[in-house]
Motif scaffolding. Structure first.
Motif, PDB file in Angstrom:
ATOM      1  N   GLY A  37       0.824  -1.203   0.000  1.00 24.22           N
ATOM      2  CA  GLY A  37       0.000   0.000   0.000  1.00 24.22           C
ATOM      3  C   GLY A  37       0.860   1.256   0.000  1.00 24.22           C
ATOM      4  N   ARG A  38       0.238   2.347   0.404  1.00 26.20           N
ATOM      5  CA  ARG A  38       0.914   3.649   0.325  1.00 26.20           C
ATOM      6  C   ARG A  38       2.128   3.749   1.239  1.00 26.20           C
ATOM      7  NH1 ARG A  38      -3.249   7.353   3.800  1.00 26.20           N
ATOM      8  NH2 ARG A  38      -3.584   5.750   5.342  1.00 26.20           N
ATOM      9  N   PHE A  39       2.037   3.180   2.443  1.00 29.34           N
ATOM     10  CA  PHE A  39       3.177   3.275   3.357  1.00 29.34           C
ATOM     11  C   PHE A  39       4.355   2.457   2.843  1.00 29.34           C
ATOM     12  CE2 PHE A  39      -0.368   4.143   6.385  1.00 29.34           C
ATOM     13  CZ  PHE A  39      -0.030   5.445   6.660  1.00 29.34           C
ATOM     14  N   GLY A  40       4.085   1.290   2.299  1.00 32.83           N
ATOM     15  CA  GLY A  40       5.144   0.462   1.729  1.00 32.83           C
ATOM     16  C   GLY A  40       5.806   1.130   0.542  1.00 32.83           C
ATOM     17  N   MET A  41       5.003   1.796  -0.281  1.00 30.59           N
ATOM     18  CA  MET A  41       5.562   2.498  -1.440  1.00 30.59           C
ATOM     19  C   MET A  41       6.431   3.669  -0.986  1.00 30.59           C
ATOM     20  SD  MET A  41       2.248   2.171  -3.970  1.00 30.59           S
ATOM     21  CE  MET A  41       2.507   3.714  -4.724  1.00 30.59           C
ATOM     22  N   MET A  42       5.973   4.386   0.042  1.00 29.21           N
ATOM     23  CA  MET A  42       6.769   5.495   0.577  1.00 29.21           C
ATOM     24  C   MET A  42       8.092   4.979   1.132  1.00 29.21           C
ATOM     25  SD  MET A  42       4.290   8.050   2.660  1.00 29.21           S
ATOM     26  CE  MET A  42       2.614   7.469   2.648  1.00 29.21           C
ATOM     27  N   TYR A  43       8.004   3.857   1.867  1.00 27.95           N
ATOM     28  CA  TYR A  43       9.208   3.281   2.470  1.00 27.95           C
ATOM     29  C   TYR A  43      10.170   2.795   1.391  1.00 27.95           C
ATOM     30  CZ  TYR A  43      12.158   0.422   5.439  1.00 27.95           C
ATOM     31  OH  TYR A  43      13.248  -0.104   6.090  1.00 27.95           O
ATOM     32  N   HIS A  44       9.643   2.167   0.351  1.00 22.66           N
ATOM     33  CA  HIS A  44      10.472   1.683  -0.755  1.00 22.66           C
ATOM     34  C   HIS A  44      11.218   2.851  -1.412  1.00 22.66           C
ATOM     35  CE1 HIS A  44      11.119   0.245  -4.961  1.00 22.66           C
ATOM     36  NE2 HIS A  44      11.589  -0.791  -4.291  1.00 22.66           N
ATOM     37  N   ASP A  45      10.514   3.933  -1.681  1.00 24.09           N
ATOM     38  CA  ASP A  45      11.144   5.116  -2.282  1.00 24.09           C
ATOM     39  C   ASP A  45      12.178   5.733  -1.340  1.00 24.09           C
ATOM     40  OD1 ASP A  45       9.694   4.837  -4.595  1.00 24.09           O
ATOM     41  OD2 ASP A  45       8.154   6.287  -4.009  1.00 24.09           O
ATOM     42  N   TYR A  46      11.854   5.772  -0.041  1.00 23.16           N
ATOM     43  CA  TYR A  46      12.780   6.322   0.945  1.00 23.16           C
ATOM     44  C   TYR A  46      14.071   5.506   0.991  1.00 23.16           C
ATOM     45  CZ  TYR A  46      14.683   7.570   5.517  1.00 23.16           C
ATOM     46  OH  TYR A  46      15.516   7.967   6.530  1.00 23.16           O
ATOM     47  N   LEU A  47      13.943   4.179   1.045  1.00 25.07           N
ATOM     48  CA  LEU A  47      15.127   3.319   1.059  1.00 25.07           C
ATOM     49  C   LEU A  47      15.963   3.518  -0.204  1.00 25.07           C
ATOM     50  CD1 LEU A  47      14.089  -0.234   2.329  1.00 25.07           C
ATOM     51  CD2 LEU A  47      15.587   1.401   3.449  1.00 25.07           C
ATOM     52  N   ARG A  48      15.303   3.526  -1.345  1.00 23.25           N
ATOM     53  CA  ARG A  48      16.009   3.617  -2.623  1.00 23.25           C
ATOM     54  C   ARG A  48      16.763   4.938  -2.769  1.00 23.25           C
ATOM     55  NH1 ARG A  48      12.006   2.663  -6.700  1.00 23.25           N
ATOM     56  NH2 ARG A  48      11.678   4.887  -6.617  1.00 23.25           N
ATOM     57  N   THR A  49      16.224   6.029  -2.243  1.00 27.44           N
ATOM     58  CA  THR A  49      16.866   7.334  -2.437  1.00 27.44           C
ATOM     59  C   THR A  49      17.764   7.764  -1.281  1.00 27.44           C
ATOM     60  OG1 THR A  49      14.875   8.440  -1.620  1.00 27.44           O
ATOM     61  CG2 THR A  49      15.104   8.219  -3.989  1.00 27.44           C
ATOM     62  N   ARG A  73       2.750  -3.576   6.411  1.00 18.24           N
ATOM     63  CA  ARG A  73       1.757  -4.172   7.304  1.00 18.24           C
ATOM     64  C   ARG A  73       1.793  -3.500   8.682  1.00 18.24           C
ATOM     65  NH1 ARG A  73       2.407  -7.180  11.155  1.00 18.24           N
ATOM     66  NH2 ARG A  73       4.487  -7.863  10.575  1.00 18.24           N
ATOM     67  N   GLN A  74       2.984  -3.295   9.223  1.00 20.69           N
ATOM     68  CA  GLN A  74       3.124  -2.632  10.522  1.00 20.69           C
ATOM     69  C   GLN A  74       2.559  -1.214  10.485  1.00 20.69           C
ATOM     70  OE1 GLN A  74       7.186  -2.610  11.875  1.00 20.69           O
ATOM     71  NE2 GLN A  74       7.436  -4.799  11.496  1.00 20.69           N
ATOM     72  N   ALA A  75       2.873  -0.486   9.426  1.00 21.46           N
ATOM     73  CA  ALA A  75       2.420   0.901   9.307  1.00 21.46           C
ATOM     74  C   ALA A  75       0.903   0.967   9.183  1.00 21.46           C
ATOM     75  CB  ALA A  75       3.085   1.570   8.110  1.00 21.46           C
ATOM     76  N   GLU A  76       0.307   0.078   8.397  1.00 23.51           N
ATOM     77  CA  GLU A  76      -1.158   0.073   8.241  1.00 23.51           C
ATOM     78  C   GLU A  76      -1.851  -0.259   9.560  1.00 23.51           C
ATOM     79  OE1 GLU A  76      -3.160   1.068   5.899  1.00 23.51           O
ATOM     80  OE2 GLU A  76      -1.654   1.421   4.353  1.00 23.51           O
ATOM     81  N   GLU A  77      -1.306  -1.224  10.300  1.00 25.07           N
ATOM     82  CA  GLU A  77      -1.879  -1.575  11.608  1.00 25.07           C
ATOM     83  C   GLU A  77      -1.791  -0.400  12.573  1.00 25.07           C
ATOM     84  OE1 GLU A  77      -0.008  -5.117  13.076  1.00 25.07           O
ATOM     85  OE2 GLU A  77      -0.830  -6.357  11.452  1.00 25.07           O
ATOM     86  N   MET A  78      -0.619   0.240  12.616  1.00 21.27           N
ATOM     87  CA  MET A  78      -0.432   1.378  13.506  1.00 21.27           C
ATOM     88  C   MET A  78      -1.377   2.515  13.131  1.00 21.27           C
ATOM     89  SD  MET A  78       3.012   3.623  14.218  1.00 21.27           S
ATOM     90  CE  MET A  78       3.850   2.454  15.265  1.00 21.27           C
ATOM     91  N   PHE A  79      -1.522   2.773  11.831  1.00 17.15           N
ATOM     92  CA  PHE A  79      -2.406   3.821  11.348  1.00 17.15           C
ATOM     93  C   PHE A  79      -3.843   3.558  11.807  1.00 17.15           C
ATOM     94  CE2 PHE A  79      -5.303   5.369   8.014  1.00 17.15           C
ATOM     95  CZ  PHE A  79      -5.039   6.726   8.077  1.00 17.15           C
ATOM     96  N   SER A  80      -4.318   2.333  11.623  1.00 17.48           N
ATOM     97  CA  SER A  80      -5.693   1.986  12.021  1.00 17.48           C
ATOM     98  C   SER A  80      -5.905   2.151  13.518  1.00 17.48           C
ATOM     99  CB  SER A  80      -6.009   0.545  11.618  1.00 17.48           C
ATOM    100  OG  SER A  80      -5.969   0.400  10.230  1.00 17.48           O
ATOM    101  N   GLN A  81      -4.911   1.735  14.298  1.00 21.06           N
ATOM    102  CA  GLN A  81      -5.020   1.870  15.747  1.00 21.06           C
ATOM    103  C   GLN A  81      -5.068   3.335  16.166  1.00 21.06           C
ATOM    104  OE1 GLN A  81      -1.699  -0.312  17.313  1.00 21.06           O
ATOM    105  NE2 GLN A  81      -2.628  -2.315  16.873  1.00 21.06           N
ATOM    106  N   PHE A  82      -4.214   4.165  15.579  1.00 18.58           N
ATOM    107  CA  PHE A  82      -4.216   5.586  15.905  1.00 18.58           C
ATOM    108  C   PHE A  82      -5.543   6.241  15.539  1.00 18.58           C
ATOM    109  CE2 PHE A  82       0.608   5.852  15.846  1.00 18.58           C
ATOM    110  CZ  PHE A  82       0.690   6.071  17.209  1.00 18.58           C
ATOM    111  N   VAL A  83      -6.083   5.917  14.379  1.00 24.35           N
ATOM    112  CA  VAL A  83      -7.356   6.506  13.963  1.00 24.35           C
ATOM    113  C   VAL A  83      -8.452   6.135  14.950  1.00 24.35           C
ATOM    114  CG1 VAL A  83      -9.163   6.442  12.202  1.00 24.35           C
ATOM    115  CG2 VAL A  83      -6.788   6.740  11.521  1.00 24.35           C
TER     116      VAL A  83
END
Length: 126
Positions: A37-49, A73-83
């Motif tokens: 999802g979006r968090f994984g894509m952000m993390y992938h771009d962050y690692l690559r750059t 998966r961790q980021a999505e779970e954390m996001f749902s819990q915070f919301v």
């Protein structure tokens, strides 16, 4: 003249080669992009750059996809819990949604934005 085999496997490296014309070329495939999802894509771009050594190490070891999927998966779970916690703390209920939809949307968007910023700072860009 002996007929050459279409495919051969190198005993030393384990690589598979395909006969094309008179030459054998290695059968290589690009690594699969992780389905995240979006968090994984952000993390992938962050690692690559920004974390090129870590990115290269994970990619060469074959663990990049698994690692990015785990972070997503961790980021999505954390996001749902915070919301959910913020909704409870700010008393945003289905009753509010039924009586004043625009206020409910405004407050939910605020919560989602704050939760996303927390997750990005603690998981994605950590």
């Amino acid at each position: 003249m002996k007929e050459l085999e279409k495919y051969i496997i190198d005993d030393k490296t384990g690589l598979k080669y395909e006969l094309v014309g008179d030459y054998y070329y290695p059968c290589l495939a690009a690594p699969e992009e992780p389905k995240v999802g979006r968090f994984g894509m952000m993390y992938h771009d962050y690692l690559r750059t920004h974390k090129k050594v870590t990115y290269s190490g994970l990619m060469l070891s074959g663990k990049l996809k698994e690692h990015i999927e785990d972070i997503d998966r961790q980021a999505e779970e954390m996001f749902s819990q915070f919301v959910e916690k913020m909704k409870t703390a700010e008393n945003i209920t289905e009753q509010l949604k039924a009586t004043d939809q625009l206020e409910w949307v405004r407050r939910m968007n605020s919560i989602r934005n704050r939760a996303e910023e927390i997750v990005k700072s603690e998981v994605v860009f950590a």
